[in-house]
Design an enzyme around this catalytic site. Structure first.
Site, PDB file in Angstrom:
ATOM      1  N   MET A   1       6.541   6.458  17.657  1.00  0.00           N
ATOM      2  CA  MET A   1       6.254   7.478  16.650  1.00  0.00           C
ATOM      3  C   MET A   1       4.873   8.109  16.786  1.00  0.00           C
ATOM      4  SD  MET A   1       8.086   6.019  13.238  1.00  0.00           S
ATOM      5  CE  MET A   1       9.789   5.455  13.269  1.00  0.00           C
TER       6      MET A   1
ATOM      7  N   ARG B   1      -4.536  10.724   3.373  1.00  0.00           N
ATOM      8  CA  ARG B   1      -3.271  11.353   3.723  1.00  0.00           C
ATOM      9  C   ARG B   1      -2.209  11.145   2.648  1.00  0.00           C
ATOM     10  NH1 ARG B   1      -1.187  13.630   8.067  1.00  0.00           N
ATOM     11  NH2 ARG B   1       1.074  13.737   8.239  1.00  0.00           N
TER      12      ARG B   1
ATOM     13  N   LYS C   1       0.823  -1.219   0.000  1.00  0.00           N
ATOM     14  CA  LYS C   1       0.000   0.000   0.000  1.00  0.00           C
ATOM     15  C   LYS C   1       0.851   1.261   0.000  1.00  0.00           C
ATOM     16  CE  LYS C   1      -3.002   2.595   3.151  1.00  0.00           C
ATOM     17  NZ  LYS C   1      -2.149   3.456   3.964  1.00  0.00           N
ATOM     18  N   ASN C   2       1.822   1.338   0.916  1.00  0.00           N
ATOM     19  CA  ASN C   2       2.608   2.561   1.038  1.00  0.00           C
ATOM     20  C   ASN C   2       3.445   2.844  -0.200  1.00  0.00           C
ATOM     21  OD1 ASN C   2       1.545   2.960   3.578  1.00  0.00           O
ATOM     22  ND2 ASN C   2       3.270   2.052   4.654  1.00  0.00           N
TER      23      ASN C   2
ATOM     24  N   ASP D   1       4.030   0.223  11.790  1.00  0.00           N
ATOM     25  CA  ASP D   1       2.753  -0.304  11.329  1.00  0.00           C
ATOM     26  C   ASP D   1       2.470  -1.719  11.822  1.00  0.00           C
ATOM     27  OD1 ASP D   1       2.100   1.997  10.031  1.00  0.00           O
ATOM     28  OD2 ASP D   1       2.689   1.324   8.038  1.00  0.00           O
TER      29      ASP D   1
ATOM     30  N   ASP E   1      -5.462   7.941   9.082  1.00  0.00           N
ATOM     31  CA  ASP E   1      -5.672   7.372  10.405  1.00  0.00           C
ATOM     32  C   ASP E   1      -5.543   8.423  11.498  1.00  0.00           C
ATOM     33  OD1 ASP E   1      -6.152   4.760   9.672  1.00  0.00           O
ATOM     34  OD2 ASP E   1      -4.040   4.215   9.664  1.00  0.00           O
TER      35      ASP E   1
END
Length: 434
Positions: free
Chosen positions: A341, A97, A22-23, A319, A121
């Site tokens: 984070m 985002r 996805k990223n 993640d 998110d």
């Protein structure tokens, strides 16, 4: 709003193929805006966030051909910059985002870019300073209208520059990198993120004609070129989904083979799972997880409690910490999960405690998990998914729990996981979409 109904405990077996990352997809799809020529991208995950970005580019004027649910061609010959001022653009772009990464390509190619405050998110403060700091170092001017929550970046002329990023932001690095490849002169980005997603973006840009060195390190050197051409690119398997499947197999005592998992690109993920006592075998490009009656968390050499913490690559990706936390609830031993984070990503633990887990939430960043060693199974519960990663962690918990569980707001899970219910049902899960 849709929901999952899960009847557990589920014992799964068989093979499963991870989706495309996805990223990475969000980055390389935005990079198609850097050229007027055709760019073909394969292994695109068919998930909500990525599909929203593709529709956004189409509304901006990008010509898009869909060869299959996972393969597209993009041709950004004529971008409608006026569309970027419309309410429709603000509404669509603010819901995702990852679409913030259209700004770098637009700035490099057209000298201006507009963007509303992005969504995504709700996992704590996720500032954009790194993006705009990089743009300003290249010579751009930044404006923010707080009443409209709208960002504007524009420049009559960009010029290569040396910059030290204040944090190794993945999306910030990608955005500045994409602006730099068409900027005259030499740009050096120190403290750049170096995740496999960034490496893949660099490799794709290089095939398009960009001049980038230092790929895979935290120092990127970019010599600007005048124009980029088209190319073909294939997205890596999603490391977060691979890690989720490893954790799911251990938690549910299932025997699973993850096919085409690209283990060489997983970094510390296999090691972190081994520290949790989870057995796995790398067989070429596949990962085999045998059924385990129990798994025992290691301690440090001096006998102190194991800590699993996130860090910039090559450290452990944040993640996956939600998955490690839920897997620890049925381990033998205890572990401290330290989410450095994001300060709100551990707030889903109350749902696990309701299911019978033994967890102490120390503060917004840390939780101590006391494992049950499969002695006391979790019990079914009704819960709501707060974000993508917590959502899949709750799904893993429900698959291992006794009785019926219901997870509401599964659109959050659909944002990051492609047809997850259908794929898991094929190997023995009992998930019904309502």
């Amino acid at each position: 709003m849709s929901s999952f109904e899960i009847t557990g405990p589920c014992r799964m077996s068989g093979e499963i193929i991870p989706q495309g990352a996805k990223n990475e997809a969000l980055q390389v799809i935005c990079a198609t805006l850097l050229t007027s020529e055709k760019v073909v991208i394969d292994n695109i995950p068919d998930i909500l966030d990525v599909n929203h970005l593709i529709r956004l580019l189409e509304e901006m004027g990008v010509e898009i051909d869909r060869f299959s649910p996972n393969k597209y061609a993009f041709r950004a010959g004529n971008i409608d910059l006026e569309y970027l001022q419309t309410k429709e653009f603000r509404k669509r772009a603010s819901s995702l985002r990852g679409s913030i990464m259209i700004m770098g390509p637009l700035l490099a190619r057209y000298g201006k870019a507009y963007f509303p405050k992005p969504g995504g998110d709700k996992i704590g403060r996720r500032r954009l300073d790194t993006h705009f700091f990089g743009f300003e170092k290249l010579g751009a001017r930044f404006e923010f209208k707080p009443d409209e929550i709208f960002y504007t970046v524009h420049a009559e002329e960009l010029k290569g520059a040396h910059m030290l990023l204040d944090e190794a932001s993945v999306t910030g690095t990608a955005n500045v990198l994409m602006a730099a490849v068409l900027t005259p002169g030499t740009t050096t980005i120190y403290n750049a993120a170096c995740e496999p997603y960034i490496q893949q973006l660099c490799k794709m840009l290089t095939r398009m004609g960009a001049d980038i060195s230092g790929i895979g390190s935290n120092l990127l050197i970019i010599n600007g070129v005048e124009v980029l051409k088209g190319c073909e690119h294939r997205i890596l398997p999603d490391m977060i989904e691979v890690g989720s499947f490893i954790g799911m197999a251990a938690m549910t005592q299932s025997e699973i083979t993850i096919k085409n998992a690209a283990p060489a690109e997983l970094g510390l993920i296999p090691l972190a799972f081994s520290r949790m006592g989870i057995n796995l075998e790398i067989r070429g490009e596949d990962i085999y997880i045998p059924a385990q009656a129990q798994y025992e968390i290691e301690t440090f050499i001096d006998g102190s409690i194991m800590t699993i913490a996130d860090a910039p690559w090559p450290g452990l990706t944040p993640d996956l910490l939600s998955v490690f936390l839920v897997v620890a609830t049925q381990a033998k031993g205890s572990v401290l999960i330290h989410q450095k984070m994001f300060e709100s990503r551990l707030f889903f633990v109350d749902k696990l405690i309701d299911m019978g887990a033994s967890i102490i939430l120390c503060d917004p960043h840390r939780a101590t998990v006391i494992g049950h060693n499969h002695g006391n199974s979790l019990r079914g519960s009704v819960m709501t998914s707060p974000d993508i990663r917590a959502g899949v962690a709750l799904l893993i918990a429900a698959l291992s729990a006794k009785g019926k569980s219901v997870i509401h707001n599964i659109e959050q899970i659909d944002r990051g996981y492609q047809n997850i219910d259908e794929r898991l049902n094929q190997i023995g899960a009992s998930i019904r979409r309502v």
